[in-house]
Design a protein around this motif. Structure first.
Motif, PDB file in Angstrom:
ATOM      1  N   PRO A 121      27.512  23.821  31.786  1.00 49.65           N
ATOM      2  CA  PRO A 121      26.104  23.518  32.460  1.00 49.65           C
ATOM      3  C   PRO A 121      25.265  24.873  32.235  1.00 49.65           C
ATOM      4  CG  PRO A 121      27.306  23.657  34.234  1.00 49.65           C
ATOM      5  CD  PRO A 121      28.321  23.938  33.180  1.00 49.65           C
ATOM      6  N   GLN A 122      23.958  24.607  32.151  1.00 47.49           N
ATOM      7  CA  GLN A 122      23.092  25.720  32.285  1.00 47.49           C
ATOM      8  C   GLN A 122      22.429  26.026  33.446  1.00 47.49           C
ATOM      9  OE1 GLN A 122      19.859  25.108  29.309  1.00 47.49           O
ATOM     10  NE2 GLN A 122      21.269  25.567  27.450  1.00 47.49           N
ATOM     11  N   VAL A 123      22.316  27.165  34.046  1.00 45.02           N
ATOM     12  CA  VAL A 123      21.716  27.454  35.367  1.00 45.02           C
ATOM     13  C   VAL A 123      20.337  26.997  35.517  1.00 45.02           C
ATOM     14  CG1 VAL A 123      21.380  29.242  37.284  1.00 45.02           C
ATOM     15  CG2 VAL A 123      23.439  29.298  35.653  1.00 45.02           C
ATOM     16  N   LEU A 175      22.478  21.801  40.557  1.00 46.91           N
ATOM     17  CA  LEU A 175      23.424  22.750  40.162  1.00 46.91           C
ATOM     18  C   LEU A 175      25.015  22.152  40.392  1.00 46.91           C
ATOM     19  CD1 LEU A 175      23.779  25.234  38.435  1.00 46.91           C
ATOM     20  CD2 LEU A 175      23.913  26.621  40.609  1.00 46.91           C
ATOM     21  N   TYR A 176      24.890  21.704  41.711  1.00 44.68           N
ATOM     22  CA  TYR A 176      26.572  21.493  41.887  1.00 44.68           C
ATOM     23  C   TYR A 176      26.793  20.196  41.205  1.00 44.68           C
ATOM     24  CZ  TYR A 176      27.851  24.626  45.467  1.00 44.68           C
ATOM     25  OH  TYR A 176      28.104  25.636  46.192  1.00 44.68           O
ATOM     26  N   SER A 177      25.985  19.064  40.920  1.00 41.37           N
ATOM     27  CA  SER A 177      26.083  18.051  40.240  1.00 41.37           C
ATOM     28  C   SER A 177      26.428  18.197  38.922  1.00 41.37           C
ATOM     29  CB  SER A 177      25.040  16.951  40.400  1.00 41.37           C
ATOM     30  OG  SER A 177      23.812  17.204  39.847  1.00 41.37           O
ATOM     31  N   SER A 182      30.620  18.488  34.654  1.00 41.16           N
ATOM     32  CA  SER A 182      30.955  19.298  33.194  1.00 41.16           C
ATOM     33  C   SER A 182      32.599  19.344  33.356  1.00 41.16           C
ATOM     34  CB  SER A 182      30.406  20.434  33.252  1.00 41.16           C
ATOM     35  OG  SER A 182      28.902  20.349  32.761  1.00 41.16           O
ATOM     36  N   PHE A 183      32.936  19.493  34.688  1.00 40.56           N
ATOM     37  CA  PHE A 183      34.585  19.830  34.899  1.00 40.56           C
ATOM     38  C   PHE A 183      35.330  18.746  35.508  1.00 40.56           C
ATOM     39  CE2 PHE A 183      32.260  24.025  34.423  1.00 40.56           C
ATOM     40  CZ  PHE A 183      32.786  24.295  33.289  1.00 40.56           C
ATOM     41  N   GLU A 195      39.193  20.711  39.525  1.00 41.03           N
ATOM     42  CA  GLU A 195      38.148  20.757  40.885  1.00 41.03           C
ATOM     43  C   GLU A 195      37.906  22.313  41.162  1.00 41.03           C
ATOM     44  OE1 GLU A 195      37.011  18.532  42.679  1.00 41.03           O
ATOM     45  OE2 GLU A 195      37.861  16.840  41.515  1.00 41.03           O
ATOM     46  N   GLN A 196      38.831  23.156  40.762  1.00 38.32           N
ATOM     47  CA  GLN A 196      38.366  24.441  41.168  1.00 38.32           C
ATOM     48  C   GLN A 196      37.111  24.982  40.264  1.00 38.32           C
ATOM     49  OE1 GLN A 196      41.283  23.634  39.945  1.00 38.32           O
ATOM     50  NE2 GLN A 196      42.163  24.997  38.516  1.00 38.32           N
ATOM     51  N   TYR A 197      37.130  24.316  39.081  1.00 43.44           N
ATOM     52  CA  TYR A 197      35.766  24.730  38.243  1.00 43.44           C
ATOM     53  C   TYR A 197      34.556  23.874  38.683  1.00 43.44           C
ATOM     54  CZ  TYR A 197      39.357  26.839  35.347  1.00 43.44           C
ATOM     55  OH  TYR A 197      40.204  27.828  34.895  1.00 43.44           O
ATOM     56  N   ALA A 198      34.693  22.806  39.493  1.00 39.64           N
ATOM     57  CA  ALA A 198      33.739  21.866  39.730  1.00 39.64           C
ATOM     58  C   ALA A 198      32.650  22.379  40.928  1.00 39.64           C
ATOM     59  CB  ALA A 198      34.124  20.557  40.147  1.00 39.64           C
ATOM     60  N   LYS A 199      32.733  23.514  41.327  1.00 37.04           N
ATOM     61  CA  LYS A 199      31.864  24.018  42.459  1.00 37.04           C
ATOM     62  C   LYS A 199      31.436  25.628  41.972  1.00 37.04           C
ATOM     63  CE  LYS A 199      33.998  22.040  46.423  1.00 37.04           C
ATOM     64  NZ  LYS A 199      34.751  22.146  47.488  1.00 37.04           N
TER      65      LYS A 199
END
Length: 645
Positions: A121-123, A175-177, A182-183, A195-199
């Motif tokens: 994702p883009q910031v 951003l979190y969603s 994405s991950f 899950e460790q990449y989802a945050k």
């Protein structure tokens, strides 16, 4: 004849002697002629001394030729550092990850992650920034901080700092969603979900500034370093190169609340000025507007009260005539070396302006009330709103409507003009892997995913800490020449207080001096200082008479004297003499300094009070910290470092 034939020895003796002699001759020939007795075995061969010399000379010539030739490029040394570091990071290699055990009802095809692909994702864009500048008498560490030496336990020293804070915000929920989608979203295969990449893990808030040059142009953008009160500087350094192991370590470390808070909302200096508590820029600016409005209301009330008093005097002049004359006497224009507000160059009150009547004594509480009313204090609503945006260890940014972040600049210089821009970055969780789509391959070596930079802020001008004002001129004729002496008042800002000195300057003399004795006003504020530096670096060149035309509809001329001075010995600058001829900005600063000198000195807070937000409350860690030693007359010595435990 018969006897000779009978003796066989005599018959063959001569032949035997000849045979032995010939054999000996052959042996001597072989040993001394054919085979050299001086030869030795060398390199598997029997060689004579001459042959050995020739062979050594040949070898020497060959070696010399090799030394003269270029080195053999095919045998250069290749560094093994990369291979060694790779082995240190991951000593287990060549593991077949495609091995699968046959399970009932399942295929034995590869279940490994070799073919997974994520959409990073883009910031995106962040909100427009807010900027504020807070003038501090800050407790500055005198030693470099570290994880084992925090701000609370380090030695500090009071210094004047103009702290600029730039704040912005980001839609953290969105951003979190995006990261979860994405991950670990529904469209991601079950075996691909991480899950460790989802945050998102915040890596850095980058603050940049540019400086206005003397010709009005702007310098290039430059990064602003972290403040001196950050004890995690080395820990917050980003990986220089994207490696899978390094990224995993950084994500784990920056996920801690201590690192997250230092990245997003870094702490500020403890401020010893009670009237300047720090809050984030939007609330600070609102607070300043409220203070200005309150001051304007007080001034308007004073004007209305003065009008009412004059009306009362006109209605009944006999009853108020005498008290009015006595009460207004101290308010006459300052004379001699007195500064506006009735104080001399040392900050002492003019005896001629001391209250001498009952009416003046009655008016004193009203003046005190005015001072208290205009004292800048953050209202309850502002503090509550500021407290609502602050991060705490248990705060989940995903639950926030917007995540507020800021960065500080403590390297400003008085008189400089800056512009700022800011952006925020999160770690790229799959950097250094092959899990990118074709259009995102450029992100493979990118450690941080950055947002866009904000637009440049409005220009921020850092207040000067040293001013001088040409207040009067004396001209004495000496024959054919005129001796011009200009009265100049120099004002110096020190730890929340203004102090002044008056100088009589002639052509070629410097304005102000260094090493002036301590000021009584600083002593009243409890600040211990042996000397004060009033040197301005300006040298008076001359004073001249100027005529100018003013007005819009009908022009009229006015004459005034002008001070000519130089700061660098090359360019000559000018300043009108006497207040009524000064430009508006100069007159405004002069009045502000006059009002500050007319008020009571600013009493500085000690370490405990500043650490507790001005109320003297200290945390358990701060309660173990020793206080600074008091000095005679109250307060404490700001120039003596506060010792740690």
């Amino acid at each position: 004849m018969s006897s000779k034939k009978g003796n066989i020895i005599e018959l063959f003796a001569d032949k035997a002697v000849l045979a032995v002699a010939g054999l000996i001759a052959l042996i001597v020939l072989y040993i001394f002629v054919i085979r050299n007795p001086n030869s030795i075995e060398y390199a598997g061969k029997e060689l004579s001394p001459t042959a050995i010399d020739n062979l050594v000379n040949q070898k020497a010539i060959q070696l010399q030729n090799q030394l003269r030739n270029e080195p053999n490029a095919g045998k250069q040394y290749k560094s093994k550092e990369t291979e060694y570091l790779s082995m240190m990071q991951n000593s287990i290699k060549d593991v077949n990850t495609t091995i699968s055990f046959p399970l009932p009802g399942y295929s034995t095809q590869s279940l490994g992650p070799t073919n997974r692909v994520y959409r990073v994702p883009q910031v995106g864009k962040i909100e427009e920034p807010s900027v504020a500048i807070v003038r501090m008498a800050a407790f500055v560490p005198t030693e470099e901080l570290s994880p084992t030496l925090t701000y609370e336990s380090a030695e500090t020293k009071l210094e004047d700092i103009d702290l600029v804070t730039v704040e912005s915000s980001i839609d953290s929920g969105k951003l979190y969603s995006q990261f979860r989608e994405s991950f670990a979203g529904r469209n991601i295969s079950q075996e691909w979900r991480k899950e460790q990449y989802a945050k998102p893990v915040f890596a850095k808030v980058q603050l940049q500034r540019r400086t206005q040059q003397p010709d009005g142009s702007w310098s290039d953008w430059a990064d602003v370093p972290q403040t001196k009160v950050c004890h995690l500087k080395k820990n917050l350094e980003l990986p220089k190169q994207a490696t899978e192991f390094g990224m995993e370590m950084a994500i784990v470390q920056f996920s801690k609340s201590e690192f997250r808070d230092e990245v997003l909302q870094p702490r500020v200096y403890y401020n010893a000025i009670p009237s300047e508590p720090w809050i984030s820029p939007p609330f600070y600016n609102e607070r300043q507007k409220r203070i200005v409005k309150e001051q304007e209301d007080v001034r308007r009330q004073e004007i209305e009260a003065e009008k009412a008093r004059k009306l009362q005097e006109r209605a009944n002049p006999s009853s108020l005539r005498q008290p009015t004359r006595q009460s207004t006497r101290p308010a006459v224009a300052p004379q001699g070396d007195m500064f506006p507000g009735g104080r001399d160059a040392g900050g002492r009150q003019d005896p001629r302006q001391q209250p001498t009547t009952t009416r003046r004594t009655i008016e004193r509480p009203a003046r005190t009330e005015k001072t208290v009313a205009t004292q800048p204090q953050a209202s309850t609503s502002e503090m509550e709103m500021y407290d609502a945006i602050r991060l705490r260890p248990d705060t989940n940014p995903a639950d926030l409507e917007k995540l507020v972040f800021w960065a500080h600049d403590d390297t400003t210089k008085p008189g400089e003009k800056y512009q700022y821009r800011i952006r925020i970055g999160v770690f790229n969780p799959i950097a250094a892997t092959n899990w990118f789509s074709e259009e995102q391959q450029n992100l493979r070596d990118q450690v941080v995913l950055w947002s866009d930079f904000t637009e440049a802020t409005d220009m921020v001008e850092i207040p000067q800490t040293l001013h001088f004002f040409a207040t009067d001129i004396r001209e004495i004729e000496k024959g054919s020449s005129v001796d011009k002496t200009v009265e100049v008042t120099v004002a110096r800002y020190m730890l929340g207080n203004w102090v002044i000195r008056k100088y009589s300057v002639k052509s070629g003399e410097e304005i102000g001096k260094a090493g002036e004795p301590a000021d009584a006003r600083l002593e009243q504020a409890g600040i211990s200082s042996d000397t004060i530096d009033f040197s301005t670096g300006a040298v008076m060149v001359d004073a001249r008479r100027v005529t100018e035309w003013i007005g819009t509809g009908s022009l009229r001329s006015r004459e005034y004297n002008e001070l000519l001075y130089s700061l660098d010995g090359k360019e000559i600058e000018k300043m009108p003499i006497k207040e009524r001829f000064w430009p508006g900005d100069v007159s405004k600063v002069y009045k502000e300094i006059s009002a500050a000198l007319d008020a009571e000195p600013v009493m500085l807070l000690d370490w405990g009070q500043a650490a507790g937000g001005g109320g003297g409350t200290r945390t358990p860690q701060q309660q173990r910290m020793p206080m600074q030693e008091p000095v005679p007359g109250g307060g404490f010595d700001p120039f003596t470092p506060r010792m740690g435990p």
